[in-house]
Design a protein around this motif. Structure first.
Motif, PDB file in Angstrom:
ATOM      1  N   ALA A  48       0.822  -1.221   0.000  1.00  0.00           N
ATOM      2  CA  ALA A  48       0.000   0.000   0.000  1.00  0.00           C
ATOM      3  C   ALA A  48       0.856   1.270   0.000  1.00  0.00           C
ATOM      4  CB  ALA A  48      -0.921   0.001   1.220  1.00  0.00           C
ATOM      5  N   GLY A  49       2.182   1.104   0.057  1.00  0.00           N
ATOM      6  CA  GLY A  49       3.079   2.254   0.041  1.00  0.00           C
ATOM      7  C   GLY A  49       3.412   2.813   1.412  1.00  0.00           C
ATOM      8  N   SER A  50       2.948   2.175   2.476  1.00  0.00           N
ATOM      9  CA  SER A  50       3.270   2.633   3.836  1.00  0.00           C
ATOM     10  C   SER A  50       4.707   2.258   4.172  1.00  0.00           C
ATOM     11  CB  SER A  50       2.346   1.983   4.863  1.00  0.00           C
ATOM     12  OG  SER A  50       1.008   2.315   4.628  1.00  0.00           O
ATOM     13  N   GLU A  51       5.451   3.191   4.745  1.00  0.00           N
ATOM     14  CA  GLU A  51       6.808   2.889   5.177  1.00  0.00           C
ATOM     15  C   GLU A  51       6.748   2.089   6.473  1.00  0.00           C
ATOM     16  OE1 GLU A  51       9.401   6.265   5.333  1.00  0.00           O
ATOM     17  OE2 GLU A  51       9.022   6.772   3.245  1.00  0.00           O
ATOM     18  N   LEU A  52       7.518   1.002   6.520  1.00  0.00           N
ATOM     19  CA  LEU A  52       7.521   0.086   7.662  1.00  0.00           C
ATOM     20  C   LEU A  52       8.935  -0.122   8.175  1.00  0.00           C
ATOM     21  CD1 LEU A  52       5.163  -2.670   6.180  1.00  0.00           C
ATOM     22  CD2 LEU A  52       4.515  -0.811   7.725  1.00  0.00           C
ATOM     23  N   LEU A  53       9.055  -0.372   9.447  1.00  0.00           N
ATOM     24  CA  LEU A  53      10.332  -0.665  10.073  1.00  0.00           C
ATOM     25  C   LEU A  53      10.193  -1.944  10.883  1.00  0.00           C
ATOM     26  CD1 LEU A  53      13.229   0.030  10.988  1.00  0.00           C
ATOM     27  CD2 LEU A  53      12.203   1.489  12.758  1.00  0.00           C
ATOM     28  N   ARG A  54      10.964  -2.959  10.528  1.00  0.00           N
ATOM     29  CA  ARG A  54      11.011  -4.214  11.304  1.00  0.00           C
ATOM     30  C   ARG A  54      12.170  -4.069  12.279  1.00  0.00           C
ATOM     31  NH1 ARG A  54       7.357  -7.951  11.850  1.00  0.00           N
ATOM     32  NH2 ARG A  54       7.155  -8.161   9.600  1.00  0.00           N
ATOM     33  N   ALA A  55      11.867  -4.249  13.551  1.00  0.00           N
ATOM     34  CA  ALA A  55      12.883  -4.055  14.576  1.00  0.00           C
ATOM     35  C   ALA A  55      12.669  -5.030  15.720  1.00  0.00           C
ATOM     36  CB  ALA A  55      12.819  -2.623  15.098  1.00  0.00           C
ATOM     37  N   TYR A  56      13.726  -5.216  16.476  1.00  0.00           N
ATOM     38  CA  TYR A  56      13.641  -6.017  17.687  1.00  0.00           C
ATOM     39  C   TYR A  56      13.571  -5.046  18.852  1.00  0.00           C
ATOM     40  CZ  TYR A  56      14.253  -9.872  20.874  1.00  0.00           C
ATOM     41  OH  TYR A  56      14.042 -10.817  21.849  1.00  0.00           O
ATOM     42  N   GLN A  57      12.455  -5.057  19.565  1.00  0.00           N
ATOM     43  CA  GLN A  57      12.295  -4.159  20.705  1.00  0.00           C
ATOM     44  C   GLN A  57      12.937  -4.783  21.925  1.00  0.00           C
ATOM     45  OE1 GLN A  57       8.406  -2.474  21.337  1.00  0.00           O
ATOM     46  NE2 GLN A  57       8.876  -1.952  23.449  1.00  0.00           N
ATOM     47  N   THR A  58      13.781  -4.000  22.602  1.00  0.00           N
ATOM     48  CA  THR A  58      14.491  -4.509  23.773  1.00  0.00           C
ATOM     49  C   THR A  58      13.951  -3.958  25.080  1.00  0.00           C
ATOM     50  OG1 THR A  58      16.149  -2.757  23.571  1.00  0.00           O
ATOM     51  CG2 THR A  58      16.630  -4.874  22.487  1.00  0.00           C
ATOM     52  N   GLY A  59      13.132  -2.917  25.013  1.00  0.00           N
ATOM     53  CA  GLY A  59      12.584  -2.358  26.240  1.00  0.00           C
ATOM     54  C   GLY A  59      11.645  -1.203  25.972  1.00  0.00           C
ATOM     55  N   GLY A  60      11.009  -0.755  27.040  1.00  0.00           N
ATOM     56  CA  GLY A  60      10.104   0.373  26.933  1.00  0.00           C
ATOM     57  C   GLY A  60       8.652  -0.067  26.883  1.00  0.00           C
ATOM     58  N   TYR A  61       7.821   0.836  26.409  1.00  0.00           N
ATOM     59  CA  TYR A  61       6.374   0.642  26.371  1.00  0.00           C
ATOM     60  C   TYR A  61       5.974  -0.420  25.345  1.00  0.00           C
ATOM     61  CZ  TYR A  61       1.441   1.677  25.683  1.00  0.00           C
ATOM     62  OH  TYR A  61       0.083   1.580  25.572  1.00  0.00           O
ATOM     63  N   SER A  62       4.876  -1.116  25.643  1.00  0.00           N
ATOM     64  CA  SER A  62       4.325  -2.082  24.692  1.00  0.00           C
ATOM     65  C   SER A  62       2.818  -2.163  24.881  1.00  0.00           C
ATOM     66  CB  SER A  62       4.944  -3.457  24.905  1.00  0.00           C
ATOM     67  OG  SER A  62       4.299  -4.418  24.101  1.00  0.00           O
ATOM     68  N   GLU A  63       2.075  -1.984  23.817  1.00  0.00           N
ATOM     69  CA  GLU A  63       0.619  -2.130  23.874  1.00  0.00           C
ATOM     70  C   GLU A  63       0.224  -3.545  24.266  1.00  0.00           C
ATOM     71  OE1 GLU A  63      -1.606   0.530  20.660  1.00  0.00           O
ATOM     72  OE2 GLU A  63       0.009  -0.655  19.787  1.00  0.00           O
ATOM     73  N   SER A  64       0.976  -4.522  23.784  1.00  0.00           N
ATOM     74  CA  SER A  64       0.640  -5.922  24.031  1.00  0.00           C
ATOM     75  C   SER A  64       1.083  -6.400  25.412  1.00  0.00           C
ATOM     76  CB  SER A  64       1.294  -6.805  22.964  1.00  0.00           C
ATOM     77  OG  SER A  64       2.707  -6.805  23.125  1.00  0.00           O
ATOM     78  N   GLY A  65       1.897  -5.593  26.091  1.00  0.00           N
ATOM     79  CA  GLY A  65       2.412  -6.011  27.388  1.00  0.00           C
ATOM     80  C   GLY A  65       3.684  -6.818  27.281  1.00  0.00           C
ATOM     81  N   SER A  66       4.162  -7.020  26.054  1.00  0.00           N
ATOM     82  CA  SER A  66       5.403  -7.758  25.819  1.00  0.00           C
ATOM     83  C   SER A  66       6.440  -6.799  25.228  1.00  0.00           C
ATOM     84  CB  SER A  66       5.137  -8.924  24.864  1.00  0.00           C
ATOM     85  OG  SER A  66       6.334  -9.610  24.590  1.00  0.00           O
ATOM     86  N   PRO A  67       7.264  -6.174  26.090  1.00  0.00           N
ATOM     87  CA  PRO A  67       8.187  -5.163  25.587  1.00  0.00           C
ATOM     88  C   PRO A  67       9.402  -5.697  24.825  1.00  0.00           C
ATOM     89  CG  PRO A  67       8.457  -5.412  27.935  1.00  0.00           C
ATOM     90  CD  PRO A  67       7.306  -6.299  27.535  1.00  0.00           C
TER      91      PRO A  67
END
Length: 97
Positions: free
Chosen positions: A36-55
């Motif tokens: 769809a042309g949306s810019e995306l970033l695949r990353a490994y999150q190591t800490g901080g906030y998480s909507e899912s509760g899994s930071p």
């Protein structure tokens, strides 16, 4: 295209950013665009906030929803289990590890 994201990927530099309700620490691995042309970033999150509760873990970020992006002085290894440089969420890849 965001040159700061590609620079962080090339130098394997940890990024701090604000996304959907909180600050997060991420290791950027792949940056590109969806069908769809949306810019995306695949990353490994190591800490901080998480909507899912899994930071910790692999996350896909919509670049348009990222704010307060800053590079840290931290660097990371170029491998994480489960990383796919041919990310199926992206049809165009601007830069990746």
């Amino acid at each position: 295209m965001n040159p700061i994201i590609c620079s962080a990927i090339r130098s394997k530099q940890v990024i701090r950013l604000y996304y959907r309700g909180g600050f997060r620490m991420i290791e950027p691995f792949c940056y590109g665009a969806s069908t769809a042309g949306s810019e995306l970033l695949r990353a490994y999150q190591t800490g901080g906030y998480s909507e899912s509760g899994s930071p910790s873990g692999w996350k896909l970020f919509r670049v348009s929803e990222i704010s307060d992006l800053t590079l840290t002085d931290e660097h990371f290894e170029s491998t994480r289990p489960g990383y796919n440089p041919k990310d199926p969420a992206m049809v165009t890849i601007y830069c990746c590890i």
